[in-house]
Design an enzyme around this catalytic site. Structure first.
Site, mmCIF file in Angstrom:
data_model
loop_
_atom_site.group_PDB
_atom_site.id
_atom_site.type_symbol
_atom_site.label_atom_id
_atom_site.label_comp_id
_atom_site.label_asym_id
_atom_site.label_seq_id
_atom_site.Cartn_x
_atom_site.Cartn_y
_atom_site.Cartn_z
ATOM 1 N N ARG A 156 9.722 11.107 8.842
ATOM 2 C CA ARG A 156 9.092 12.429 8.617
ATOM 3 C C ARG A 156 7.635 12.470 9.086
ATOM 4 O O ARG A 156 7.238 13.358 9.836
ATOM 5 C CB ARG A 156 9.139 12.777 7.124
ATOM 6 C CG ARG A 156 10.436 13.378 6.644
ATOM 7 C CD ARG A 156 10.323 13.702 5.160
ATOM 8 N NE ARG A 156 10.126 12.465 4.413
ATOM 9 C CZ ARG A 156 11.086 11.815 3.767
ATOM 10 N NH1 ARG A 156 12.293 12.308 3.718
ATOM 11 N NH2 ARG A 156 10.828 10.687 3.145
ATOM 12 N N ARG A 237 1.000 1.752 4.789
ATOM 13 C CA ARG A 237 0.641 0.867 3.681
ATOM 14 C C ARG A 237 -0.183 -0.277 4.263
ATOM 15 O O ARG A 237 0.105 -0.775 5.358
ATOM 16 C CB ARG A 237 1.887 0.304 2.994
ATOM 17 C CG ARG A 237 2.582 1.272 2.041
ATOM 18 C CD ARG A 237 1.721 1.582 0.801
ATOM 19 N NE ARG A 237 2.384 2.480 -0.125
ATOM 20 C CZ ARG A 237 2.234 3.808 -0.157
ATOM 21 N NH1 ARG A 237 1.436 4.403 0.701
ATOM 22 N NH2 ARG A 237 2.865 4.535 -1.060
ATOM 23 N N GLU A 266 -5.770 -3.136 -1.977
ATOM 24 C CA GLU A 266 -6.541 -2.001 -2.506
ATOM 25 C C GLU A 266 -6.907 -2.224 -3.970
ATOM 26 O O GLU A 266 -6.070 -2.732 -4.723
ATOM 27 C CB GLU A 266 -5.720 -0.708 -2.380
ATOM 28 C CG GLU A 266 -5.579 -0.282 -0.939
ATOM 29 C CD GLU A 266 -4.743 0.984 -0.759
ATOM 30 O OE1 GLU A 266 -4.521 1.715 -1.747
ATOM 31 O OE2 GLU A 266 -4.309 1.228 0.378
ATOM 32 N N HIS A 284 -7.582 5.702 0.943
ATOM 33 C CA HIS A 284 -6.181 6.097 0.680
ATOM 34 C C HIS A 284 -6.102 7.572 0.269
ATOM 35 O O HIS A 284 -5.573 7.912 -0.798
ATOM 36 C CB HIS A 284 -5.546 5.186 -0.379
ATOM 37 C CG HIS A 284 -4.045 5.134 -0.276
ATOM 38 N ND1 HIS A 284 -3.297 4.025 -0.607
ATOM 39 C CD2 HIS A 284 -3.141 6.077 0.126
ATOM 40 C CE1 HIS A 284 -2.005 4.287 -0.420
ATOM 41 N NE2 HIS A 284 -1.890 5.535 0.026
ATOM 42 N N ALA A 286 -4.950 10.110 2.520
ATOM 43 C CA ALA A 286 -4.252 10.886 3.558
ATOM 44 C C ALA A 286 -3.523 12.104 2.996
ATOM 45 O O ALA A 286 -3.424 13.128 3.671
ATOM 46 C CB ALA A 286 -3.288 9.991 4.334
#
Ligand code: GLV
Length: 329
Positions: A156, A237, A266, A284, A286
């Site tokens: 996707r 990731r 992270e 992180h 997005a």
């Protein structure tokens, strides 16, 4: 019913939850619960609304207890959940696909441009009062229009990133286990092996889930295959990219630049990356738009409610648990 939400989420999702379960419990603080806190809070829970920062493993599932039915993750990725452990205990796990596709793809483009046109670096320069005059050699970056975009993982989000390249008249290559016929028809994208993509692309954008097979997919060897003038973008990731190898490659001019929204450990970022100007770093974010996060929260709440009501949640990721669950409830 005990329902536990591990951090404040957008109010749209909380409202949906409140209508069905007015007494749900929530960690009121915008911080990740410590392991001990998480274990204490989810004890006796029937459902958990979790975030990608919550490690949901066998211990958490067992501590919650045998009545636990649903773990509704507010994320499309669910590598924070031990799916096999959930499945074997008859616990449904759900995610939030689709609603964050465009926001994440938009961010990949923001990162691509930020890296290619050296936006953070030149902004820092200007704010520091160093802009004394227009200069023919000042902050030269790389062209985007007409170049080759390489998409690793044409699901996707990878598909959406590729489609958005139309405005920039780019040649698109993609690497995936499965062909994406729609992408080929729509923009003439060509499926190639990862090695060919790395050799040919001016921009490599990564969109694979984190699996044992994708850990360090981008490593020292793959970086060496890339053009010296190429850029790497990662919004998937962190562990998909070997950060130490990337820092070395950026330092030594193996590639021109990179832009990362996700990191191996992270919230830690490899200290060598933090020293470099040719890498753009975002925390992180997005999918972090008001609209998208509201949709994700709503979707997670709806998945949770459906699961507790004995209906198949719309975004169940371990479908094989469904039959088991029905006998459990
Ligand atoms: C974010 O990284 C997500 O998986 O939704």
């Amino acid at each position: 019913m005990k329902i536990y939400v591990t951090q404040p989420i957008p109010s749209a999702g909380l409202e949906v939850l409140r209508r069905a379960y007015p007494n749900f419990q929530i960690n009121p603080e915008e911080r990740v619960l410590s392991r001990a806190e998480l274990l204490a809070k989810i004890k006796g829970g029937d459902a958990i609304l979790s975030l990608l920062t919550d490690k949901i493993d066998a211990e958490v599932l067992d501590t919650a207890g045998p009545q636990l039915k649903v773990v509704a993750n507010m994320a499309v990725g669910y590598d924070n959940i031990d799916l096999a452990a959930a499945t074997s205990r008859g616990v449904m796990a759900t995610n939030t696909p689709g609603v964050l596709t465009d926001a994440t793809a938009d961010h990949a483009w923001a990162l691509l441009f930020a890296a290619a046109r050296r936006i953070p670096e030149s902004e820092k320069f200007l704010r520091a009062g160093k802009f004394k005059s227009w200069g023919p050699l000042l902050f030269l970056g790389g062209d985007v229009t007409g170049r080759t975009l390489g998409i690793i993982g044409a699901g996707r989000i990878g598909h959406a990133v590729a489609m958005k390249s139309r405005g920039f008249n780019m040649r698109v290559l993609y690497a995936d286990e499965l062909p994406n016929a729609k992408l080929e028809q729509e923009i003439g994208a060509r499926k190639v092996r990862v090695e060919e993509l790395l050799r040919e692309a001016d921009f490599v954008s990564v969109h694979v889930p984190l699996l044992p097979s994708t850990k360090h997919l981008i490593n020292a060897l793959s970086l060496r295959l890339m053009k010296k003038t190429a850029y790497l973008i990662n919004t998937s990731r962190g562990p998909v990219v070997d950060e130490a190898a990337l820092a070395e490659a950026l330092k030594n001019g193996v590639i021109a630049g990179a832009a990362l929204d996700v990191f191996e450990n992270e919230p830690l970022v490899h200290p060598e990356l933090l020293k470099l100007d040719n890498v753009v770093l975002t925390p992180h974010t997005a999918s972090a738009t008001i609209e998208t996060r509201s949709k994700m929260a709503t979707m997670a709440a709806e998945n949770l409610i459906a699961g507790l009501a004995g209906q198949r949640p719309p975004n169940l990721v371990n479908g094989e648990v469904w039959g088991k669950h029905q006998t459990k409830s």
